[in-house]
Write a protein that holds these residues in place. Structure first.
Motif, PDB file in Angstrom:
ATOM      1  N   TYR A 299       0.855  -1.179   0.000  1.00 30.23           N
ATOM      2  CA  TYR A 299       0.000   0.000   0.000  1.00 30.23           C
ATOM      3  C   TYR A 299       0.895   1.235   0.000  1.00 30.23           C
ATOM      4  O   TYR A 299       1.963   1.259   0.607  1.00 30.23           O
TER       5      TYR A 299
ATOM      6  N   GLN B  87       0.939   5.284   1.045  1.00 28.02           N
ATOM      7  CA  GLN B  87       0.232   6.248   1.867  1.00 28.02           C
ATOM      8  C   GLN B  87       0.947   7.592   1.807  1.00 28.02           C
ATOM      9  O   GLN B  87       2.081   7.722   2.281  1.00 28.02           O
TER      10      GLN B  87
ATOM     11  N   GLY C 257      -0.771  12.360   5.508  1.00 27.91           N
ATOM     12  CA  GLY C 257      -2.097  12.882   5.820  1.00 27.91           C
ATOM     13  C   GLY C 257      -3.233  12.217   5.072  1.00 27.91           C
ATOM     14  O   GLY C 257      -4.393  12.622   5.216  1.00 27.91           O
ATOM     15  N   LYS C 258      -2.900  11.202   4.267  1.00 30.24           N
ATOM     16  CA  LYS C 258      -3.932  10.497   3.490  1.00 30.24           C
ATOM     17  C   LYS C 258      -4.061   9.066   3.966  1.00 30.24           C
ATOM     18  O   LYS C 258      -3.267   8.580   4.768  1.00 30.24           O
ATOM     19  N   SER C 259      -5.071   8.377   3.460  1.00 29.01           N
ATOM     20  CA  SER C 259      -5.254   6.976   3.813  1.00 29.01           C
ATOM     21  C   SER C 259      -4.497   6.086   2.826  1.00 29.01           C
ATOM     22  O   SER C 259      -4.191   6.506   1.709  1.00 29.01           O
ATOM     23  N   PRO C 260      -4.182   4.870   3.224  1.00 32.70           N
ATOM     24  CA  PRO C 260      -3.429   3.962   2.334  1.00 32.70           C
ATOM     25  C   PRO C 260      -4.249   3.572   1.109  1.00 32.70           C
ATOM     26  O   PRO C 260      -5.475   3.461   1.170  1.00 32.70           O
TER      27      PRO C 260
ATOM     28  N   LEU D  56      -4.084   0.673  -2.193  1.00 34.51           N
ATOM     29  CA  LEU D  56      -3.428  -0.540  -2.674  1.00 34.51           C
ATOM     30  C   LEU D  56      -2.738  -0.277  -4.007  1.00 34.51           C
ATOM     31  O   LEU D  56      -3.340   0.284  -4.931  1.00 34.51           O
TER      32      LEU D  56
ATOM     33  N   LEU E 128       3.584   0.721   2.697  1.00 35.82           N
ATOM     34  CA  LEU E 128       3.228  -0.237   3.734  1.00 35.82           C
ATOM     35  C   LEU E 128       3.150  -1.642   3.145  1.00 35.82           C
ATOM     36  O   LEU E 128       2.454  -1.863   2.156  1.00 35.82           O
TER      37      LEU E 128
END
Lengths: 113, 111
Positions: free
Chosen positions: B36, B38, B41-44, B46, B88
């Motif tokens: 992932y 990221q 300040g953002k979400s992960p 895919l 990630l």
């Protein structure tokens, strides 16, 4: 494109207040998750659900609770917020068919004063 | 020992170079592996998934899996400044079908 929504995006609240973080998805996914993430730190699973009326605690102990009354909705509640709850909360969902590809919402940044 | 380990970085690479990220995991029964991305300040989101030993290529990204050695890697070719993010590694363990995330590797691509 993933359709998973979290509200509010930002929340600043005083100690002792009850709060509910909303998470909804329109993909019909059975599996839903709540993660907690501090800045620059790893994701920690705090709750998950494999379907309606199914909820489990995750790997990280949390004082929050969750419910799953409808497939699309997975709210997280803190009965009495404390400064230690200040963090980013990320909701995610995945298809029950497997593969565990997670789709994340945009997150809720919670600050407890 | 953490279940999924990554070097936290930052991994600094010049623009146009190859960024190589590694991830090791402890659960030998793990079946599914994900990378992932990221942004701060953002979400992960895919970017790659891999399920069998070997290489899997998708555009400028190549995931490599070696189950015997319990590692999975990600190569980013022709790195761009827009690739600067935390990557990630996530592993689906044998029990419980829950993803376990590593701590992430921060990548900085310098023009």
């Amino acid at each position: 494109e993933a359709d998973i929504y979290q509200t509010p995006r930002y929340l600043v609240i005083g100690t002792g207040k009850k709060i509910t973080l909303e998470c909804s998805q329109t993909m019909g996914h059975d599996k839903m998750y709540w993660y907690q993430q501090d800045p620059g730190m790893e994701l920690h699973l705090i709750h998950y659900s494999y379907g309606v009326n199914s909820t489990e605690k995750g790997d990280l102990s949390s004082e929050s609770t969750v419910s799953r009354i409808r497939t699309e909705h997975f709210p997280l509640t803190l009965e009495s917020a404390r400064p230690s709850h200040t963090s980013q909360y990320l909701c995610a969902s995945s298809d029950a068919q497997g593969n565990e590809k997670l789709f994340f919402g945009s997150g809720t940044q919670l600050s407890v004063l | 020992q953490k279940e999924v380990e990554q070097n936290s970085g930052p991994l600094s690479v010049p623009e146009g170079a190859i960024a190589s990220l590694n991830c090791t995991y402890s659960d030998r029964g793990s079946q599914s592996f994900f990378w992932y991305r990221q942004y701060s300040g953002k979400s992960p989101e895919l970017i790659m998934s891999i399920y069998s030993n070997g290489d899997k290529e998708d555009g400028r990204f190549t995931a490599q899996l070696n189950k015997a050695s319990q590692y999975v890697s990600l190569l980013i070719r022709d790195s761009q400044p827009s690739d600067s993010a935390t990557y990630l590694c996530a592993v689906n363990g044998d029990a419980g079908n829950k993803l376990t995330f590593g701590g992430g590797t921060r990548v900085l691509v310098k023009p």
